[in-house]
Design a protein around this motif. Structure first.
Motif, PDB file in Angstrom:
ATOM      1  N   ASP A 149       0.993  -1.536  -0.503  1.00 32.11           N
ATOM      2  CA  ASP A 149      -0.345   0.153   0.351  1.00 32.11           C
ATOM      3  C   ASP A 149       0.925   1.402   0.099  1.00 32.11           C
ATOM      4  O   ASP A 149       0.457   2.538   1.016  1.00 32.11           O
ATOM      5  N   LEU A 150       1.969   1.464  -1.055  1.00 35.53           N
ATOM      6  CA  LEU A 150       2.414   2.425  -0.692  1.00 35.53           C
ATOM      7  C   LEU A 150       2.176   3.590  -1.709  1.00 35.53           C
ATOM      8  O   LEU A 150       2.330   4.865  -0.913  1.00 35.53           O
ATOM      9  N   VAL A 151       1.096   4.011  -2.732  1.00 38.59           N
ATOM     10  CA  VAL A 151       1.308   5.096  -2.208  1.00 38.59           C
ATOM     11  C   VAL A 151      -0.102   5.800  -1.824  1.00 38.59           C
ATOM     12  O   VAL A 151       0.006   6.857  -1.408  1.00 38.59           O
ATOM     13  N   ARG A 152      -0.169   4.998  -0.892  1.00 34.75           N
ATOM     14  CA  ARG A 152      -1.557   5.596   0.001  1.00 34.75           C
ATOM     15  C   ARG A 152      -0.389   5.820   1.298  1.00 34.75           C
ATOM     16  O   ARG A 152      -1.193   6.642   2.471  1.00 34.75           O
ATOM     17  N   THR A 153       0.301   5.025   1.271  1.00 32.41           N
ATOM     18  CA  THR A 153       1.426   4.924   2.287  1.00 32.41           C
ATOM     19  C   THR A 153       1.895   6.614   1.922  1.00 32.41           C
ATOM     20  O   THR A 153       2.272   7.712   2.750  1.00 32.41           O
ATOM     21  N   LEU A 154       1.823   6.720   1.083  1.00 29.31           N
ATOM     22  CA  LEU A 154       2.723   8.019   1.195  1.00 29.31           C
ATOM     23  C   LEU A 154       2.096   8.818   0.920  1.00 29.31           C
ATOM     24  O   LEU A 154       2.319  10.502   1.244  1.00 29.31           O
ATOM     25  N   GLU A 155       1.195   8.604   0.254  1.00 31.83           N
ATOM     26  CA  GLU A 155      -0.150   9.992   0.942  1.00 31.83           C
ATOM     27  C   GLU A 155      -0.303  10.148   2.030  1.00 31.83           C
ATOM     28  O   GLU A 155       0.213  12.524   2.813  1.00 31.83           O
ATOM     29  N   THR A 156      -0.742   9.190   2.741  1.00 34.39           N
ATOM     30  CA  THR A 156      -0.482  10.041   4.077  1.00 34.39           C
ATOM     31  C   THR A 156       0.288  10.495   5.248  1.00 34.39           C
ATOM     32  O   THR A 156       0.226  11.266   5.901  1.00 34.39           O
ATOM     33  N   HIS A 157       1.618  10.077   4.726  1.00 35.26           N
ATOM     34  CA  HIS A 157       2.695  10.923   4.707  1.00 35.26           C
ATOM     35  C   HIS A 157       2.605  12.695   5.018  1.00 35.26           C
ATOM     36  O   HIS A 157       3.417  13.277   5.673  1.00 35.26           O
ATOM     37  N   LEU A 158       3.090  12.820   3.811  1.00 36.52           N
ATOM     38  CA  LEU A 158       3.014  13.987   3.457  1.00 36.52           C
ATOM     39  C   LEU A 158       1.935  14.782   3.284  1.00 36.52           C
ATOM     40  O   LEU A 158       1.996  15.780   3.848  1.00 36.52           O
ATOM     41  N   ARG A 159       0.914  14.301   3.987  1.00 34.52           N
ATOM     42  CA  ARG A 159      -0.211  15.101   4.486  1.00 34.52           C
ATOM     43  C   ARG A 159      -0.825  14.998   6.009  1.00 34.52           C
ATOM     44  O   ARG A 159      -1.040  16.466   6.252  1.00 34.52           O
ATOM     45  N   ASN A 160       0.678  14.763   6.342  1.00 34.27           N
ATOM     46  CA  ASN A 160       0.734  14.772   7.486  1.00 34.27           C
ATOM     47  C   ASN A 160       1.832  15.279   8.452  1.00 34.27           C
ATOM     48  O   ASN A 160       1.919  14.923  10.097  1.00 34.27           O
ATOM     49  N   GLY A 161       2.565  16.113   7.152  1.00 34.84           N
ATOM     50  CA  GLY A 161       3.659  16.567   7.773  1.00 34.84           C
ATOM     51  C   GLY A 161       4.829  16.106   7.415  1.00 34.84           C
ATOM     52  O   GLY A 161       5.798  16.357   8.223  1.00 34.84           O
ATOM     53  N   CYS A 162       5.066  14.436   6.898  1.00 35.92           N
ATOM     54  CA  CYS A 162       5.599  14.257   7.369  1.00 35.92           C
ATOM     55  C   CYS A 162       6.155  13.356   9.082  1.00 35.92           C
ATOM     56  O   CYS A 162       7.648  12.400   8.750  1.00 35.92           O
ATOM     57  N   SER A 163       5.370  12.638   9.647  1.00 39.39           N
ATOM     58  CA  SER A 163       5.517  12.895  10.562  1.00 39.39           C
ATOM     59  C   SER A 163       5.535  10.759  10.941  1.00 39.39           C
ATOM     60  O   SER A 163       3.961  10.910  10.721  1.00 39.39           O
ATOM     61  N   ARG A 214       6.182   1.861  13.522  1.00 38.81           N
ATOM     62  CA  ARG A 214       7.319   2.818  13.245  1.00 38.81           C
ATOM     63  C   ARG A 214       8.009   2.083  12.603  1.00 38.81           C
ATOM     64  O   ARG A 214       8.546   2.664  11.308  1.00 38.81           O
ATOM     65  N   GLN A 215       8.637   1.248  12.761  1.00 37.96           N
ATOM     66  CA  GLN A 215       9.862   0.006  11.799  1.00 37.96           C
ATOM     67  C   GLN A 215       9.261  -0.541  10.500  1.00 37.96           C
ATOM     68  O   GLN A 215       9.931  -0.227   9.749  1.00 37.96           O
ATOM     69  N   SER A 216       7.373  -0.791  10.471  1.00 36.73           N
ATOM     70  CA  SER A 216       7.278  -1.078   9.279  1.00 36.73           C
ATOM     71  C   SER A 216       7.081  -0.514   8.282  1.00 36.73           C
ATOM     72  O   SER A 216       6.990   0.060   6.696  1.00 36.73           O
ATOM     73  N   LEU A 217       6.675   1.093   9.216  1.00 35.48           N
ATOM     74  CA  LEU A 217       6.572   2.695   8.591  1.00 35.48           C
ATOM     75  C   LEU A 217       8.080   2.006   7.759  1.00 35.48           C
ATOM     76  O   LEU A 217       7.761   3.427   6.872  1.00 35.48           O
ATOM     77  N   TYR A 218       8.752   2.646   8.176  1.00 41.28           N
ATOM     78  CA  TYR A 218      10.445   3.527   8.026  1.00 41.28           C
ATOM     79  C   TYR A 218      10.651   2.563   7.098  1.00 41.28           C
ATOM     80  O   TYR A 218      11.460   2.594   5.622  1.00 41.28           O
ATOM     81  N   GLN A 219      10.272   1.188   6.517  1.00 40.97           N
ATOM     82  CA  GLN A 219      10.951  -0.199   5.617  1.00 40.97           C
ATOM     83  C   GLN A 219       9.553   0.380   4.223  1.00 40.97           C
ATOM     84  O   GLN A 219      10.205   0.217   3.157  1.00 40.97           O
ATOM     85  N   ARG A 220       8.083   0.851   4.263  1.00 33.32           N
ATOM     86  CA  ARG A 220       7.552   1.060   3.287  1.00 33.32           C
ATOM     87  C   ARG A 220       8.307   2.639   3.190  1.00 33.32           C
ATOM     88  O   ARG A 220       8.375   2.559   2.163  1.00 33.32           O
ATOM     89  N   LEU A 221       8.566   3.787   3.366  1.00 34.97           N
ATOM     90  CA  LEU A 221       9.079   4.873   3.016  1.00 34.97           C
ATOM     91  C   LEU A 221      10.267   4.536   2.368  1.00 34.97           C
ATOM     92  O   LEU A 221      10.984   5.043   1.434  1.00 34.97           O
ATOM     93  N   GLU A 222      11.499   3.775   2.860  1.00 38.89           N
ATOM     94  CA  GLU A 222      12.752   3.236   2.367  1.00 38.89           C
ATOM     95  C   GLU A 222      12.239   2.925   1.088  1.00 38.89           C
ATOM     96  O   GLU A 222      13.403   2.524   0.306  1.00 38.89           O
ATOM     97  N   ARG A 223      11.542   1.819   0.962  1.00 38.78           N
ATOM     98  CA  ARG A 223      10.665   1.406  -0.970  1.00 38.78           C
ATOM     99  C   ARG A 223      10.676   2.038  -1.265  1.00 38.78           C
ATOM    100  O   ARG A 223      11.077   1.685  -2.328  1.00 38.78           O
ATOM    101  N   ILE A 224       9.586   2.719  -1.083  1.00 35.92           N
ATOM    102  CA  ILE A 224       9.119   3.760  -1.721  1.00 35.92           C
ATOM    103  C   ILE A 224      10.279   4.866  -2.031  1.00 35.92           C
ATOM    104  O   ILE A 224      10.064   5.622  -3.270  1.00 35.92           O
ATOM    105  N   GLU A 225      10.989   5.325  -1.612  1.00 31.06           N
ATOM    106  CA  GLU A 225      12.245   6.001  -2.362  1.00 31.06           C
ATOM    107  C   GLU A 225      13.125   5.315  -2.970  1.00 31.06           C
ATOM    108  O   GLU A 225      13.728   5.972  -4.312  1.00 31.06           O
ATOM    109  N   LEU A 275       4.421  15.557  -5.405  1.00 30.42           N
ATOM    110  CA  LEU A 275       4.250  13.993  -5.109  1.00 30.42           C
ATOM    111  C   LEU A 275       2.609  13.883  -4.471  1.00 30.42           C
ATOM    112  O   LEU A 275       2.082  13.294  -4.878  1.00 30.42           O
ATOM    113  N   LEU A 276       2.630  15.090  -3.593  1.00 34.80           N
ATOM    114  CA  LEU A 276       0.981  15.257  -2.566  1.00 34.80           C
ATOM    115  C   LEU A 276       0.105  15.328  -3.980  1.00 34.80           C
ATOM    116  O   LEU A 276      -0.776  14.639  -4.020  1.00 34.80           O
TER     117      LEU A 276
END
Length: 429
Positions: free
Chosen positions: A341-355, A367-378, A394-395
């Protein structure tokens, strides 16, 4: 019922108090009067549309030469005004003979007002009478019948041909009196055919005024919050509806506009609320909603969605799809063959100030799962998603993906897919 005539206008108490004397146009007293204006502009009549009774104190006629005075009357007659009323005895000692003569030539009703009565009293009384007559005598059958409030809200939402004095007069007839400095906020509700939710929210807000009516597709309201009220009026309205709305209800709140900003701004906040409601019911949510609770959103929360779909989603689909594939192509290719669910993860991350904390909580992952998704996206995009130059692109792309690529569904994970029912007045774009 026919429109209000000049003869009936002359019978109104404020007009009679001015002691009007008819000097010309005796055979035209049954002309319909569309509106009553006051103006001291004597250079032309281009600001008139026809059917008006024009009030003037005559000051500009006092030093004008004969031909200028005649030309003024001719121009008014050519615009189709219903009549000219001139205050005499103060700025203008007496009605100029050439004005009377030209008015008689043109069969233009000419009134000499012999006593000073504030024009605002005359225009207010006359225009309210004109509006009341027009509303009670509509020849077109409208679904709200004699409901003046519903008729006004529909005309505002449809941006019908209106003017500020007419809107204010019609609002006053409906008991809506925004005070100086008031902030107006449009609201649109789906999931109820009653206005009770609006009334309860207004009581909770305390001191707010309201125009509200139920339509076949939604409930529409225009709230007036006192200018002295502290805080953000949009958030205050949202909180009131969150508190007072039943589960399953969808509420969309427009932006706040100043009471004195003009009827087009009144229209804007109502139209924004209705467009936001339509998006809230037909576009998948960017973030999970509150299970089993009311969905209360705002035009500011869906500002990007509204801009991307301006003119309609179908008209923008090809452009948005191209944007999505250009910006997010590697993510889409990955998701086509992997359960992610990488696209949804990216949008949620951007909409919330990359917090990371906020994003992980909203996605219900660690948080560890999130970091793994963000690394995969990049890695897939070959980009640093925290690069400020990329945030807007991106947003926009992730929002566009949600609009055009994912199956249509209602906002909120607990809400079934639905479509906004068509109302009996035109939908906003």
């Amino acid at each position: 019922m026919p429109a209000l005539t000049l003869r009936e206008i002359l019978a109104l108490d404020p007009v009679r108090a001015a002691e009007p004397e008819l000097l010309a146009g005796h055979t035209a007293l049954d002309r319909p009067v569309r509106w009553v204006h006051s103006s001291e502009v004597y250079e032309g009549a281009n600001f008139l549309d026809g059917g008006e009774l024009l009030l003037t104190n005559g000051f500009g006629l006092m030093d004008a030469d004969d031909e200028v005075r005649r030309r003024y009357v001719r121009e008014l007659a050519s615009r189709g005004v219903a009549g000219l009323a001139v205050e005499v005895g103060r700025s203008l000692p007496a009605m100029p003979a050439e004005v009377v003569d030209e008015a008689r030539r043109r069969e233009l009703p000419l009134l000499a007002m012999h006593r000073v009565v504030p024009f605002v009293r005359i225009t207010e009384a006359a225009n309210r009478a004109i509006v009341a007559r027009g509303l009670s005598g509509r020849s077109v059958v409208r679904p709200w019948g004699d409901d003046h409030t519903a008729a006004l809200l529909a005309d505002l939402a449809d941006r019908a041909a209106l003017n500020q004095p007419e809107v204010e007069a019609r609002a006053a007839l409906a008991g809506f009196h925004p005070g100086p400095g008031a902030r107006l906020v449009g609201v649109s509700l789906h999931g109820t055919r009653e206005v009770g939710t609006v009334d309860r929210a207004v009581r909770l807000l305390g001191g707010a005024g309201v125009l509200r009516a139920a339509f076949p597709g939604d409930v529409l309201a225009l709230l007036s919050l006192p200018g002295a009220r502290p805080g953000d009026p949009v958030k205050a309205v949202q909180e009131a509806f969150r508190t007072m709305s039943a589960p399953g209800l969808t509420v969309a709140v427009g932006h706040a506009v100043a009471e004195g900003s003009g009827w087009l701004r009144w229209s804007d906040t109502l139209r924004a609320a209705r467009t936001t409601l339509e998006l809230a019911l037909t576009v998948p949510a960017a973030e999970p909603g509150v299970p089993d609770g009311p969905l209360v959103t705002s035009s500011r929360a869906l500002a990007l969605e509204r801009e991307l779909t301006r003119g309609g989603l179908d008209a923008n689909r090809e452009r948005l799809s191209a944007l999505v594939h250009h910006t997010l192509g590697p993510l889409l290719t990955w998701e086509a063959s992997h359960s992610s669910d990488l696209v949804r993860t990216l949008e949620t991350h951007l909409r919330n100030g990359c917090s990371p904390t906020r994003t992980a909580a909203l996605l219900h992952i660690g948080r560890q799962s999130l970091y793994q998704r963000l690394e995969r996206i990049e890695t897939l995009l070959g980009l640093d998603i925290n690069d400020s130059d990329l945030l807007g692109e991106l947003l926009t792309a992730t929002c566009a993906h949600r609009l055009v690529e994912r199956p249509e569904g209602a906002r909120g994970t607990a809400r079934p897919a639905t479509t906004l029912p068509r109302t009996n007045y035109p939908r906003t774009a």
